[in-house]
Design an enzyme around this catalytic site. Structure first.
Site, mmCIF file in Angstrom:
data_model
loop_
_atom_site.group_PDB
_atom_site.id
_atom_site.type_symbol
_atom_site.label_atom_id
_atom_site.label_comp_id
_atom_site.label_asym_id
_atom_site.label_seq_id
_atom_site.Cartn_x
_atom_site.Cartn_y
_atom_site.Cartn_z
ATOM 1 N N CYS A 1 67.610 81.440 23.990
ATOM 2 C CA CYS A 1 67.376 81.384 25.425
ATOM 3 C C CYS A 1 67.377 79.929 25.845
ATOM 4 O O CYS A 1 66.840 79.072 25.148
ATOM 5 C CB CYS A 1 66.036 82.028 25.772
ATOM 6 S SG CYS A 1 65.705 81.980 27.557
ATOM 7 N N SER B 1 63.069 91.966 32.977
ATOM 8 C CA SER B 1 62.043 90.928 33.070
ATOM 9 C C SER B 1 62.718 89.570 33.206
ATOM 10 O O SER B 1 63.654 89.256 32.481
ATOM 11 C CB SER B 1 61.183 90.972 31.801
ATOM 12 O OG SER B 1 60.261 89.908 31.802
ATOM 13 N N CYS C 1 60.719 78.092 27.650
ATOM 14 C CA CYS C 1 59.286 78.195 27.937
ATOM 15 C C CYS C 1 58.532 77.747 26.688
ATOM 16 O O CYS C 1 58.905 78.096 25.567
ATOM 17 C CB CYS C 1 58.919 79.626 28.317
ATOM 18 S SG CYS C 1 59.850 80.198 29.749
ATOM 19 N N GLU D 1 67.420 91.233 17.978
ATOM 20 C CA GLU D 1 66.420 92.226 17.604
ATOM 21 C C GLU D 1 66.023 93.101 18.780
ATOM 22 O O GLU D 1 66.140 92.709 19.947
ATOM 23 C CB GLU D 1 65.190 91.519 17.032
ATOM 24 C CG GLU D 1 64.563 90.537 18.003
ATOM 25 C CD GLU D 1 63.606 89.579 17.312
ATOM 26 O OE1 GLU D 1 64.039 88.874 16.370
ATOM 27 O OE2 GLU D 1 62.443 89.532 17.713
ATOM 28 N N SER E 1 57.946 87.145 34.802
ATOM 29 C CA SER E 1 57.088 86.413 33.866
ATOM 30 C C SER E 1 56.464 85.275 34.652
ATOM 31 O O SER E 1 57.063 84.223 34.814
ATOM 32 C CB SER E 1 57.917 85.845 32.717
ATOM 33 O OG SER E 1 58.367 86.888 31.913
ATOM 34 N N CYS F 1 57.264 80.274 23.803
ATOM 35 C CA CYS F 1 58.080 81.438 23.452
ATOM 36 C C CYS F 1 58.988 81.165 22.253
ATOM 37 O O CYS F 1 59.675 80.141 22.204
ATOM 38 C CB CYS F 1 58.932 81.811 24.665
ATOM 39 S SG CYS F 1 60.126 83.109 24.326
ATOM 40 N N CYS G 1 62.470 97.698 23.631
ATOM 41 C CA CYS G 1 62.554 96.342 24.164
ATOM 42 C C CYS G 1 63.879 95.744 23.697
ATOM 43 O O CYS G 1 64.128 95.615 22.504
ATOM 44 C CB CYS G 1 61.359 95.552 23.632
ATOM 45 S SG CYS G 1 61.341 93.868 24.207
ATOM 46 N N CYS H 1 59.072 88.938 20.999
ATOM 47 C CA CYS H 1 60.498 88.989 20.679
ATOM 48 C C CYS H 1 61.055 87.630 20.321
ATOM 49 O O CYS H 1 60.645 86.623 20.835
ATOM 50 C CB CYS H 1 61.278 89.584 21.836
ATOM 51 S SG CYS H 1 61.481 91.325 21.583
HETATM 52 N N1 SAH Z 1 63.382 85.868 29.573
HETATM 53 C C1 SAH Z 1 62.758 86.987 30.164
HETATM 54 C C2 SAH Z 1 62.655 88.189 29.266
HETATM 55 C C3 SAH Z 1 62.320 87.936 27.825
HETATM 56 S S1 SAH Z 1 60.699 87.347 27.491
HETATM 57 C C4 SAH Z 1 61.385 86.592 30.677
HETATM 58 O O1 SAH Z 1 60.941 85.495 30.388
HETATM 59 O O2 SAH Z 1 60.798 87.394 31.395
HETATM 60 C C5 SAH Z 1 59.742 88.810 27.711
HETATM 61 C C6 SAH Z 1 58.284 88.556 27.912
HETATM 62 O O3 SAH Z 1 57.655 88.162 26.697
HETATM 63 C C7 SAH Z 1 58.027 87.456 28.913
HETATM 64 O O4 SAH Z 1 57.030 87.834 29.822
HETATM 65 C C8 SAH Z 1 57.579 86.350 28.024
HETATM 66 O O5 SAH Z 1 56.886 85.415 28.755
HETATM 67 C C9 SAH Z 1 56.784 87.098 26.986
HETATM 68 N N2 SAH Z 1 56.472 86.307 25.795
HETATM 69 C C10 SAH Z 1 57.189 85.346 25.224
HETATM 70 N N3 SAH Z 1 56.537 84.827 24.154
HETATM 71 C C11 SAH Z 1 55.365 85.496 24.075
HETATM 72 C C12 SAH Z 1 54.254 85.416 23.191
HETATM 73 N N4 SAH Z 1 54.236 84.573 22.182
HETATM 74 N N5 SAH Z 1 53.202 86.255 23.408
HETATM 75 C C13 SAH Z 1 53.240 87.140 24.417
HETATM 76 N N6 SAH Z 1 54.255 87.263 25.260
HETATM 77 C C14 SAH Z 1 55.319 86.442 25.110
HETATM 78 FE FE1 SF4 Z 2 63.478 82.488 27.675
HETATM 79 FE FE2 SF4 Z 2 61.862 84.393 28.651
HETATM 80 FE FE3 SF4 Z 2 61.231 83.068 26.395
HETATM 81 FE FE4 SF4 Z 2 61.142 81.815 28.727
HETATM 82 S S1 SF4 Z 2 59.857 83.563 28.088
HETATM 83 S S2 SF4 Z 2 62.055 81.006 26.817
HETATM 84 S S3 SF4 Z 2 62.850 82.734 29.810
HETATM 85 S S4 SF4 Z 2 62.954 84.434 26.681
#
Ligand code: SAH
Ligand code: SF4
Length: 361
Positions: free
Chosen positions: A119, A198, A123, A91, A221, A126, A112, A340
């Site tokens: 992934c 990012s 985390c 997406e 992040s 996420c 985006c 995302c």
């Molecule tokens: N893997 C990379 C890029 C994709 S995530 C990274 O972690 O930076 C992009 C951003 O979205 C990251 O800062 C991530 O922590 C944030 N993100 C993930 N889940 C989220 C959520 N539920 N609410 C807000 N931000 C979120």
């Molecule tokens: Fe992966 Fe980024 Fe999500 Fe962490 S925040 S699980 S690195 S997409």
């Protein structure tokens, strides 16, 4: 399966033409059909001789992404879902101007972009990490998201953030090939300064990217200012703890002149104490970085919550009072699962491609 034309650099197309005994100028024409005229088939490249089109079709598929769904929202943020050739989903989210976040003019559009299906970094908060890692996206699938978003919206994309599904630095070779297509004069021709990668903090890859000649921006992040807090929510921190991460960021600063961004999701009771804010402020000052505070977007299947707005503001004030530039992200697309990975997760769960994620908390 044949390779995608949308993933080929002009040099690669040129060498194909040379081997095929075709004149070199055709490479420019082919690039123009793909990236400027945005054709949907090789046959639509009507100024190429039929024999060349046939030869191209023997060796390549065009590789345009198959758009299956658009989810719109009242603030005109749109989320596009694409089905890949192996029936996985990816997406992209098109976000109208968000001056608070990117410091850009108000008529700018940001896309985006996803870099992987799923992934591997897991985390805890996420959606992308919930179902684990499936595969890397190839250059045509990464750059193709921009091509398709422009086609579908009829609008030019001005800024790109690699903040969609996946960890872009875990797919660095394909990412850089895609960036070549995105910034190339004969392809999408976006300025590298309008691209932000990012990362959750892959230290060796940050150092490697610091050597890359283009002025691409970097966002980290962070989501926790100490190992204590980060270890609880980001397993990647066990491999590359905060001190190592900041060393790599110092190195980045020594090679680049764009300001770093520290992203910080605010999750109630987890990382939102004012002590964390004070430590974050010290880190940000040292790195000359700006901070983006993002109230947590709820994810189906996870129990994390965002703090009250008043608390988010108090956290922001600690940073501001320490002289750090800190924005509290204005809400865009909360109503369309804009964190995302969520739309793809729903689609793949519905189709039974993956199992419904298990609650992690
Ligand atoms: N893997 C990379 C890029 C994709 S995530 C990274 O972690 O930076 C992009 C951003 O979205 C990251 O800062 C991530 O922590 C944030 N993100 C993930 N889940 C989220 C959520 N539920 N609410 C807000 N931000 C979120
Ligand atoms: Fe992966 Fe980024 Fe999500 Fe962490 S925040 S699980 S690195 S997409």
């Amino acid at each position: 399966m044949l390779p995608a034309l949308t993933g080929q650099s002009q040099e690669q197309i040129s060498s194909f033409l040379k081997e095929a005994g075709e004149p070199a100028f055709r490479a420019g024409q082919i690039m123009e059909w793909i990236w400027k005229k945005k054709v949907t088939s090789i046959d639509a490249m009507t100024n190429l001789p039929a024999a060349l089109r046939a030869k191209l079709s023997e060796h390549f598929r065009l590789g345009a992404l198959e758009h299956t769904h658009t989810q719109g929202s009242h603030d005109t943020t749109r989320k596009f879902l694409f089905r890949l050739h192996d029936h996985r989903y990816v997406e992209s989210v098109l976000i109208p101007a968000n001056p608070a976040l990117y410091g850009e003019k108000s008529d700018r559009r940001t896309l985006c972009v996803s870099s992987q299906v799923g992934c591997a970094y897991g985390c805890r908060f996420c959606a992308s990490g919930l179902a684990g890692f499936t595969r890397n996206l190839d250059p045509s699938e990464i750059a193709g998201q921009v091509l398709s978003a422009e086609q579908l919206s009829g609008e030019r994309v001005d800024n790109l953030v690699f903040m969609g599904m996946g960890e872009p630095l875990a797919n660095l070779d394909n990412l850089l090939a895609a960036i070549g297509l995105i910034t190339g004069e004969k392809s999408l021709h976006l300025g590298a300064r309008h691209l932000t990668i990012s990362t959750s903090g892959l230290v060796p890859k940050i150092r490697q990217l610091a050597e890359h000649p283009q002025q691409i921006r970097l966002a980290i992040s962070l989501h926790g200012a100490t190992d204590d807090v980060r270890n609880q929510i980001m397993p990647v921190n066990k491999k590359w703890p905060v001190a190592e991460l900041f060393d790599a960021l110092d190195y980045w600063n020594s090679r680049k002149n764009q300001k770093l961004t520290l992203e910080y999701i605010l999750i109630q009771g987890v990382n939102d104490s004012l002590e964390q804010a004070a430590i974050l402020a010290r880190h940000a000052r040292k790195l000359h970085a700006k901070v983006n505070l993002i109230p947590y977007n709820t994810v189906e299947g996870l129990d994390w919550k965002r703090p009250a707005v008043s608390h988010c503001r108090a956290f922001q004030d600690v940073l501001k009072n320490a002289g750090v530039s800190a924005t509290l992200r204005l809400e865009k697309g909360h109503d369309i699962d804009a964190a995302c990975g969520q739309l793809r997760l729903k689609q793949e769960t519905q189709e039974g491609i993956i199992e419904a994620p298990v609650k992690q908390r």
